[in-house]
Design a protein around this motif. Structure first.
Motif, PDB file in Angstrom:
ATOM      1  N   VAL A  47      -2.954   5.512   4.102  1.00  0.00           N
ATOM      2  CA  VAL A  47      -2.432   4.204   3.687  1.00  0.00           C
ATOM      3  C   VAL A  47      -2.518   3.272   4.886  1.00  0.00           C
ATOM      4  CG1 VAL A  47      -0.414   2.917   2.876  1.00  0.00           C
ATOM      5  CG2 VAL A  47      -0.901   5.199   1.949  1.00  0.00           C
ATOM      6  N   ARG A 103      -8.730   9.863   0.030  1.00  0.00           N
ATOM      7  CA  ARG A 103      -8.318   8.650  -0.679  1.00  0.00           C
ATOM      8  C   ARG A 103      -7.749   7.677   0.346  1.00  0.00           C
ATOM      9  NH1 ARG A 103      -3.323   8.880  -4.913  1.00  0.00           N
ATOM     10  NH2 ARG A 103      -3.381   6.722  -5.581  1.00  0.00           N
ATOM     11  N   ILE A 122      -5.757   3.818   0.640  1.00  0.00           N
ATOM     12  CA  ILE A 122      -5.070   2.734  -0.067  1.00  0.00           C
ATOM     13  C   ILE A 122      -4.675   1.677   0.955  1.00  0.00           C
ATOM     14  CG2 ILE A 122      -3.093   2.095  -1.504  1.00  0.00           C
ATOM     15  CD1 ILE A 122      -2.945   5.139  -2.262  1.00  0.00           C
ATOM     16  N   GLN A 133      -8.701   1.891  -2.582  1.00  0.00           N
ATOM     17  CA  GLN A 133      -7.930   0.978  -3.421  1.00  0.00           C
ATOM     18  C   GLN A 133      -7.222  -0.057  -2.556  1.00  0.00           C
ATOM     19  OE1 GLN A 133      -5.020   3.277  -5.504  1.00  0.00           O
ATOM     20  NE2 GLN A 133      -6.504   4.793  -6.197  1.00  0.00           N
ATOM     21  N   ARG A 182      -3.947  -2.727  -2.885  1.00  0.00           N
ATOM     22  CA  ARG A 182      -2.804  -3.092  -3.710  1.00  0.00           C
ATOM     23  C   ARG A 182      -2.021  -4.237  -3.086  1.00  0.00           C
ATOM     24  NH1 ARG A 182      -0.374   2.804  -5.494  1.00  0.00           N
ATOM     25  NH2 ARG A 182      -2.373   3.672  -6.189  1.00  0.00           N
TER      26      ARG A 182
END
Length: 151
Positions: free
Chosen positions: A47, A69, A71, A96, A98
């Motif tokens: 993250v 992954r 984010i 991703q 956000r």
């Protein structure tokens, strides 16, 4: 170029161009390379707090591989849009972006293996809340790598 804790790991660099996953235009060409000392591994969930146009996310994604992954969280919609556009241009999957506030992140608890933050936490009004949120999203024995400027 300056070096910090480890002689071979730059803390501040003028050139991102040799880093895999770097998109050449989304941000200024300087910054703290927090992912270099965050010990990101293949398969990790990373993250990025204050992800901006996505550069650190793209580099982290090149390290996490297909099983990982990444984010990015940013509180400005225009930067989320820019990061998504940059990811689409580069064809980067599993990255991703956000819209959200570091003091109340739109993420589940115990999610991240690594949290990185590059020159953002000094701007957060309620640092107690921000650090509580970081602790909440980190898995047990996870890594938090932060760099920030103090003026």
């Amino acid at each position: 170029m300056y070096s910090c804790l480890y002689q071979d790991l730059p803390c501040s660099a003028n050139d991102y161009s040799q880093l895999e996953g770097m998109y050449p235009r989304p941000t200024l060409a300087w910054g703290w390379l927090t992912y270099r000392i965050a010990l990101i591994k293949e398969g990790d969930t990373v993250v990025d707090l204050g992800s901006g146009a996505g550069n650190d996310c793209f580099v982290a994604r090149s390290i996490t591989g297909e099983s990982g992954r990444v984010i990015g969280i940013d509180f400005t919609e225009i930067m989320i849009e820019k990061a998504r556009a940059n990811a689409a241009k580069m064809g980067i999957p599993k990255c991703q972006f956000r819209f959200g506030d570091i003091e109340k992140m739109p993420l589940t608890s115990d999610l991240a293996d690594v949290v990185i933050s590059n020159c953002v936490l000094n701007l957060v009004p309620d640092k107690q809340k921000a650090f509580s949120e970081i602790y909440r999203i980190l898995k047990r024995e996870a890594i938090f790598s932060v760099a920030t400027w103090c003026w």
